[in-house]
Design a protein around this motif. Structure first.
Motif, mmCIF file in Angstrom:
data_model
loop_
_atom_site.group_PDB
_atom_site.id
_atom_site.type_symbol
_atom_site.label_atom_id
_atom_site.label_comp_id
_atom_site.label_asym_id
_atom_site.label_seq_id
_atom_site.Cartn_x
_atom_site.Cartn_y
_atom_site.Cartn_z
ATOM 1 N N LYS A 1 -9.562 -2.045 -6.097
ATOM 2 C CA LYS A 1 -9.516 -2.340 -4.664
ATOM 3 C C LYS A 1 -8.991 -3.758 -4.465
ATOM 4 N N PRO A 2 -7.711 -3.925 -4.146
ATOM 5 C CA PRO A 2 -7.134 -5.261 -3.968
ATOM 6 C C PRO A 2 -7.840 -6.044 -2.870
ATOM 7 N N GLN B 1 -8.532 -13.016 -7.424
ATOM 8 C CA GLN B 1 -9.146 -11.786 -7.912
ATOM 9 C C GLN B 1 -8.889 -11.588 -9.411
ATOM 10 N N ASP B 2 -7.683 -11.889 -9.859
ATOM 11 C CA ASP B 2 -7.372 -11.745 -11.281
ATOM 12 C C ASP B 2 -8.165 -12.735 -12.131
ATOM 13 N N THR B 3 -8.324 -13.952 -11.609
ATOM 14 C CA THR B 3 -9.061 -14.976 -12.352
ATOM 15 C C THR B 3 -10.545 -14.641 -12.426
ATOM 16 N N THR C 1 -18.095 -14.137 -1.914
ATOM 17 C CA THR C 1 -16.954 -14.555 -2.726
ATOM 18 C C THR C 1 -15.643 -14.129 -2.083
ATOM 19 N N LYS C 2 -15.597 -12.925 -1.542
ATOM 20 C CA LYS C 2 -14.388 -12.438 -0.878
ATOM 21 C C LYS C 2 -14.040 -13.299 0.332
ATOM 22 N N GLN C 3 -15.053 -13.630 1.127
ATOM 23 C CA GLN C 3 -14.803 -14.429 2.323
ATOM 24 C C GLN C 3 -14.328 -15.833 1.957
ATOM 25 N N GLN D 1 0.826 -1.200 0.000
ATOM 26 C CA GLN D 1 0.000 0.000 0.000
ATOM 27 C C GLN D 1 0.864 1.256 0.000
ATOM 28 N N GLU D 2 2.034 1.192 0.721
ATOM 29 C CA GLU D 2 2.912 2.352 0.735
ATOM 30 C C GLU D 2 3.805 2.416 -0.510
#
Length: 348
Positions: A150-151, A137-139, A180-182, A53-54
């Motif tokens: 938003k990663p 996330q990419d898939t 899906t995120k969980q 993030q930094e």
């Protein structure tokens, strides 16, 4: 005369043999180079540094690469003959300086390792876990669950879940079925753990994660998320009443899955036939444990827990808890339990 012809013939034969040997050596050398090149590509593929993030554009790592210095080769006799005394003197001074600098670098490296160890003790997900999340996330970039820009590894629920998991605290999610995120965070955390244990010499002969769902449709949704993790050697199978028993038994023997997504009744049927051994399951996820499901669903989950002989980590997704139904939930979870939701986090 004959002796002279024989000598010529032998010389030609020796040249031919020498040529054949040289060709063979060249072929073997080329094959070795191809193998080494392939190994280098594998190592390069395994070595990565993710943006933080930094440092979102990974500038820090690029600068480090550009600042690498070439090693100074020691002088040999040829160098002394072609170079002058000033050059030799300069090389000696540079070698001494590099030696001193190398000592400082070793000290800095030791300090950095200690600092990284301290950060790990404070609780930071590994870069490998973050890589798993990024792969999912990419898939599934077209999935509406993932917001563009938003990663997934910045998801606050996922980080809190990871903290509970690493502390060995069971989780009760009161917001309903897993999103899906969980699902991605749960699977990626399990992959990270499996990888670390295998690096330590531990092996798994049965499934590591068991994801129990109320329906065949739900099983397909969860498996779609975990198919992304096949890149890391994780195989996921879906077990439900929509496929024949024989087909599922064959599939279990063929791939020896690390993850199983299943409806409880079909899993119990397969366990009774000795088609799958779940005694070593380390992570149990119970999805959709709603009031509308009745007691049958919870009772089936309890029966499944009896077949697991290790101290496992349990996560229950449920909503609409009443005093009566909370008793069923509490029977599936032992203390300590962390209650997570999208709005608030508390621990009991």
């Amino acid at each position: 005369m004959a002796n002279g012809e024989d000598a010529i013939i032998r010389k030609k034969q020796l040249r031919s043999d020498s040529s054949t040997v040289n060709k063979r050596i060249a072929a073997v050398t080329a094959q070795k180079k191809r193998r080494q090149s392939g190994k280098r590509r594998m190592r390069q593929g395994m070595c990565f540094s993710l943006p933080a993030q930094e440092d979102p554009f990974n500038d820090k790592n690029m600068n480090l690469e550009s600042k690498k210095t070439k090693k100074v080769l020691p002088l040999n006799e040829d160098n002394n003959l072609t170079g002058n005394s000033n050059t030799a003197s300069q090389n000696k001074r540079k070698a001494a300086k590099d030696h001193k600098s190398n000592g400082q670098n070793q000290g800095q490296k030791k300090s950095r390792v200690e600092k990284e160890s301290t950060l790990d003790d404070e609780g930071c997900p590994s870069k490998f876990l973050i890589s798993c999340l990024k792969t999912v996330q990419d898939t599934m970039r077209d999935d509406e669950a993932f917001e563009r820009g938003k990663p997934l590894f910045f998801d606050s629920w996922g980080f809190e879940y990871w903290r509970c998991y690493t502390r060995g605290t069971h989780v009760l999610e009161t917001s309903g079925c897993a999103t899906t995120k969980q699902i991605a965070w749960i699977g990626s955390t399990a992959v990270d753990t499996i990888t670390n244990k295998e690096l330590d010499g531990e092996s798994f002969t049965g499934p590591y994660l068991l994801f129990i769902v109320p329906s065949q449709e739900r099983a397909a949704q969860v498996r779609t998320v975990y198919k992304s993790l096949k890149l890391f050697g994780i195989h996921t199978v879906s077990l439900h009443s929509g496929a024949s028993i024989d087909h599922q038994i064959h599939g279990l023997k063929a791939c020896e899955p690390e993850f199983i997504v299943c409806t409880p009744d079909r899993l119990l049927e397969l366990v009774s036939l000795d088609a799958v051994d779940i005694s070593g399951v380390c992570s149990l996820i119970v999805d959709g444990l709603e009031c509308s499901s009745g007691d049958a669903y919870a009772d089936s989950v309890k029966s499944i827990q009896k077949h697991i002989s290790v101290d496992l980590h349990t996560v229950v997704f449920c909503s609409g808890l009443t005093n009566a139904y909370s008793l069923a939930v509490s029977s599936l979870l032992s203390s300590p339990v962390c209650i997570l939701s999208r709005d608030e986090i508390c621990e009991t």
